[in-house]
Design an enzyme around this catalytic site. Structure first.
Site, PDB file in Angstrom:
ATOM      1  N   GLU A 138       0.327  -8.283   1.649  1.00 18.01           N
ATOM      2  CA  GLU A 138       0.647  -8.698   3.018  1.00 18.01           C
ATOM      3  C   GLU A 138      -0.576  -8.601   3.929  1.00 18.01           C
ATOM      4  O   GLU A 138      -0.890  -9.525   4.699  1.00 18.01           O
ATOM      5  CB  GLU A 138       1.762  -7.811   3.597  1.00 18.01           C
ATOM      6  CG  GLU A 138       3.118  -7.971   2.934  1.00 18.01           C
ATOM      7  CD  GLU A 138       3.339  -7.007   1.768  1.00 18.01           C
ATOM      8  OE1 GLU A 138       2.348  -6.588   1.135  1.00 18.01           O
ATOM      9  OE2 GLU A 138       4.514  -6.689   1.500  1.00 18.01           O
ATOM     10  N   GLY A 144      -0.455   7.348   2.319  1.00 17.99           N
ATOM     11  CA  GLY A 144      -0.327   6.253   3.289  1.00 17.99           C
ATOM     12  C   GLY A 144       0.565   6.610   4.466  1.00 17.99           C
ATOM     13  O   GLY A 144       0.212   6.395   5.627  1.00 17.99           O
ATOM     14  N   GLU A 162      10.658   7.067   1.771  1.00 15.13           N
ATOM     15  CA  GLU A 162       9.649   6.828   0.739  1.00 15.13           C
ATOM     16  C   GLU A 162       9.211   8.167   0.129  1.00 15.13           C
ATOM     17  O   GLU A 162       8.858   8.239  -1.043  1.00 15.13           O
ATOM     18  CB  GLU A 162       8.438   6.065   1.311  1.00 15.13           C
ATOM     19  CG  GLU A 162       7.579   5.420   0.231  1.00 15.13           C
ATOM     20  CD  GLU A 162       6.494   4.484   0.759  1.00 15.13           C
ATOM     21  OE1 GLU A 162       5.341   4.896   0.839  1.00 15.13           O
ATOM     22  OE2 GLU A 162       6.796   3.328   1.103  1.00 15.13           O
TER      23      GLU A 162
HETATM   24  O1  F6P Z   1       4.946   0.292   0.325  1.00 13.86           O
HETATM   25  C1  F6P Z   1       4.075   0.922  -0.533  1.00 13.86           C
HETATM   26  C2  F6P Z   1       2.808   1.353   0.145  1.00 13.86           C
HETATM   27  O2  F6P Z   1       1.938   1.752  -0.853  1.00 13.86           O
HETATM   28  C3  F6P Z   1       2.995   2.457   1.174  1.00 13.86           C
HETATM   29  O3  F6P Z   1       3.102   3.710   0.620  1.00 13.86           O
HETATM   30  C4  F6P Z   1       1.787   2.265   2.010  1.00 13.86           C
HETATM   31  O4  F6P Z   1       1.906   2.930   3.223  1.00 13.86           O
HETATM   32  C5  F6P Z   1       1.774   0.768   2.138  1.00 13.86           C
HETATM   33  O5  F6P Z   1       2.195   0.299   0.895  1.00 13.86           O
HETATM   34  C6  F6P Z   1       0.468   0.160   2.534  1.00 13.86           C
HETATM   35  O6  F6P Z   1      -0.536   0.431   1.610  1.00 13.86           O
HETATM   36  P1  F6P Z   1      -2.050   0.167   1.922  1.00 13.86           P
HETATM   37  O7  F6P Z   1      -2.448   1.051   3.053  1.00 13.86           O
HETATM   38  O8  F6P Z   1      -2.793   0.513   0.668  1.00 13.86           O
HETATM   39  O9  F6P Z   1      -2.223  -1.282   2.275  1.00 13.86           O
END
Ligand code: F6P
Length: 534
Positions: free
Chosen positions: A196, A247, A333
């Site tokens: 995303e 995260g 989570e």
């Molecule tokens: O939804 C899974 C996850 O790994 C979360 O734990 C994390 O906060 C989010 O995606 C975003 O991850 P990143 O900071 O690596 O983009």
């Protein structure tokens, strides 16, 4: 460590009477409010309207001791690799320890903090009007929530936008508001692999160049523990952090950059100080007066002893309207797991569903169910005594807003009171209901207008919502989630449950090219064909 349900305290807890009556509990103990009020930095909690008595309290305390909650806490704070499935320490507390502390990585933490805050001040001094933060989950919810919560402290004229969804409508709604020369984009991703965020970052860069932006280096920054991937993306201002920051616990790290830009370095330090004060409370207060411990234990009692499957969070402060969303990730989570650290299946329930909406809005939506529905759902009311508006109201407006604030607080307190007291059928029979159907028997009507009451709630009371108290509040929730996870014996710091869907999504995407549904289950195949317009 054995399973939680194999301890003596667990068996004792499950054997306790479940028919506690709040009315009786208050009658039996005139000092119940004092008994159940716990003060912690930045926040005071009144737990007296919860379904707990001395027997429950003592048994929960015995459970905490048997599960070694203090030893587990100390292991986290010291930097043991308690996130066993990823072989990582869990040290978000180190991010808010003052400079010179003996906490792990103190020098590196402060070096990174100084660099991030210096950049934040630089941005505040530049003619930047819009900051667009692109991240998701833990790289979005924390800063987005905190910037809203501290809106009254945001630099006037500065606008912060949080784009998270891979749905292009999210970014597309923001772009028309921007001018390239006045905009800073921040790409926030711990891994710098998240679909995303990278999709939004690519689209934002394309827009920036197409709209006449020339200096990508000056208008894009990244916060990530994957500096190589960020550099490959073409971003030169990269602020790094470490794998021991989860995260959903990363708001205190450089992921807090948009908050630091919004409120400035001094306020960001107060935010860290509030969280640190709560860390010390968690580390040092006796378990009986330790607010995160008591809330975490209450969560275990409600989930496993009384079988409540959800908890509603009702912040009576418009600035905290994203707090429920933030807490959903933090709690669900972290503790939405069904095996323990040793991989054993758990025969008892873990994370509740956490949900909610700002008060008073929620009252006009789902509170009907909270009062008269078939499920008992504990509610957490957050009240803030001193309002602080983005503009200082004067004259009649000041009086009117003061009146609105009284109404806000009265509503929160009244809802908690109504949940507890309820209304008997006899009381309902004695009242006139002007809008009721006069054709119906009074008895039937009274039954519709009966409230069982005895529905539990907690009051979390903040004198004011500022950087310090917000930091303390969030740290309170972090530690509370840790405590229930420690009792259940689960790893609160991994998130394998998000992987499968991500992997299947990347297997589906090439099918747009191949136009093949071969090997798919019939429903997914039909869904794809619908997506292709067939
Ligand atoms: O939804 C899974 C996850 O790994 C979360 O734990 C994390 O906060 C989010 O995606 C975003 O991850 P990143 O900071 O690596 O983009």
């Amino acid at each position: 460590m054995g399973r939680a349900d194999q301890t003596a305290a667990w068996s004792a807890l499950m054997a306790l009477p479940r028919d506690l009556s709040l009315r009786q509990l208050f009658l039996q103990d005139a000092a119940r409010v004092d008994r159940w009020t716990i003060s912690a930095p930045g926040v005071r909690a009144d737990l007296s309207k919860n379904l707990i008595d001395e027997a429950v309290a003592q048994t929960l305390m015995a459970l905490a001791r048997e599960r070694g909650v203090e030893a587990q806490r100390d292991a986290m704070l010291r930097g043991d690799a308690i996130n066993q499935t990823e072989g990582r320490a869990v040290l978000h507390t180190a991010l808010r320890a003052p400079e010179g502390s003996t906490t792990p990585f103190n020098a590196a933490v402060h070096e990174a903090l100084e660099a991030m805050l210096a950049f934040a001040e630089e941005v505040r001094a530049r003619p930047i009007r819009d900051v667009v933060h692109m991240g998701i989950g833990g790289s979005d919810l924390g800063p987005a929530m905190a910037v809203q919560a501290l809106a009254a402290e945001v630099k006037p004229g500065l606008r912060l936008h949080f784009v998270s969804n891979v749905d292009g409508h999210d970014l597309a709604a923001v772009l028309p508001l921007l001018a390239p020369e006045n905009t800073l984009f921040i790409v926030a991703s711990k891994t710098f692999t998240t679909q995303e965020t990278l999709a939004n970052a690519r689209a934002a860069r394309a827009w920036f160049l197409a709209a006449g932006g020339r200096d990508v280096a000056a208008h894009f920054a990244a916060t990530s523990s994957n500096a190589v991937a960020a550099a490959d993306f073409g971003i030169s201002r990269v602020f790094g952090f470490w794998d021991w920051v989860g995260g959903r616990y990363s708001l205190w790290s450089v992921i807090g950059l948009p908050l630091a830009i919004a409120i400035g370095g001094a306020a960001f330090r107060r935010f860290l100080a509030g969280a640190h004060a709560m860390d010390r409370h968690f580390a040092e207060a006796p378990l009986e007066h330790n607010l995160p411990v008591q809330l975490g234990l209450l969560d275990v009692w409600y989930r496993n002893g009384l079988g409540f499957s959800s908890r509603s969070v009702a912040p009576y402060h418009q600035g905290l309207r994203r707090l429920p969303a933030y807490l959903q990730q933090l709690e669900m989570e972290s503790n939405g797991k069904s095996v323990d650290q040793a991989g054993r299946s758990l025969p008892f329930a873990t994370s509740p569903v956490v949900w909610g909406e700002a008060g008073t809005n929620g009252q006009h939506a789902y509170f009907q169910m909270l009062h008269q529905g078939t499920d008992v759902i504990p509610v957490e009311f957050l009240l803030v005594r001193e309002p602080k508006y983005a503009v200082q109201p004067e004259g009649e407006l000041a009086d009117l807003l003061a009146d609105q604030h009284r109404k806000l607080l009265a509503n929160g307190l009244a809802q908690a009171q109504a949940l507890m007291e309820g209304k008997t059928t006899e009381q309902a029979l004695g009242e006139v209901a002007p809008t009721a159907n006069a054709q119906l028997s009074l008895d039937v009507l009274a039954r519709h207008r009966t409230f069982s009451g005895n529905r539990p709630s907690t009051l979390l009371l903040l004198d004011r919502l500022d950087a310090f108290s917000l930091g303390a509040l969030i740290a309170l929730y972090e530690h509370r989630v840790f405590v229930s996870g420690a009792i259940w014996g689960i790893n609160s710091f991994d998130q394998w449950g998000v992987e499968l869907g991500k992997a299947l999504c990347s297997q589906l995407l090439p099918r747009w090219e191949s136009a093949s549904v071969e090997g798919l289950d019939p429903s997914t195949a039909a869904g794809l064909q619908w997506a292709w317009g067939r």
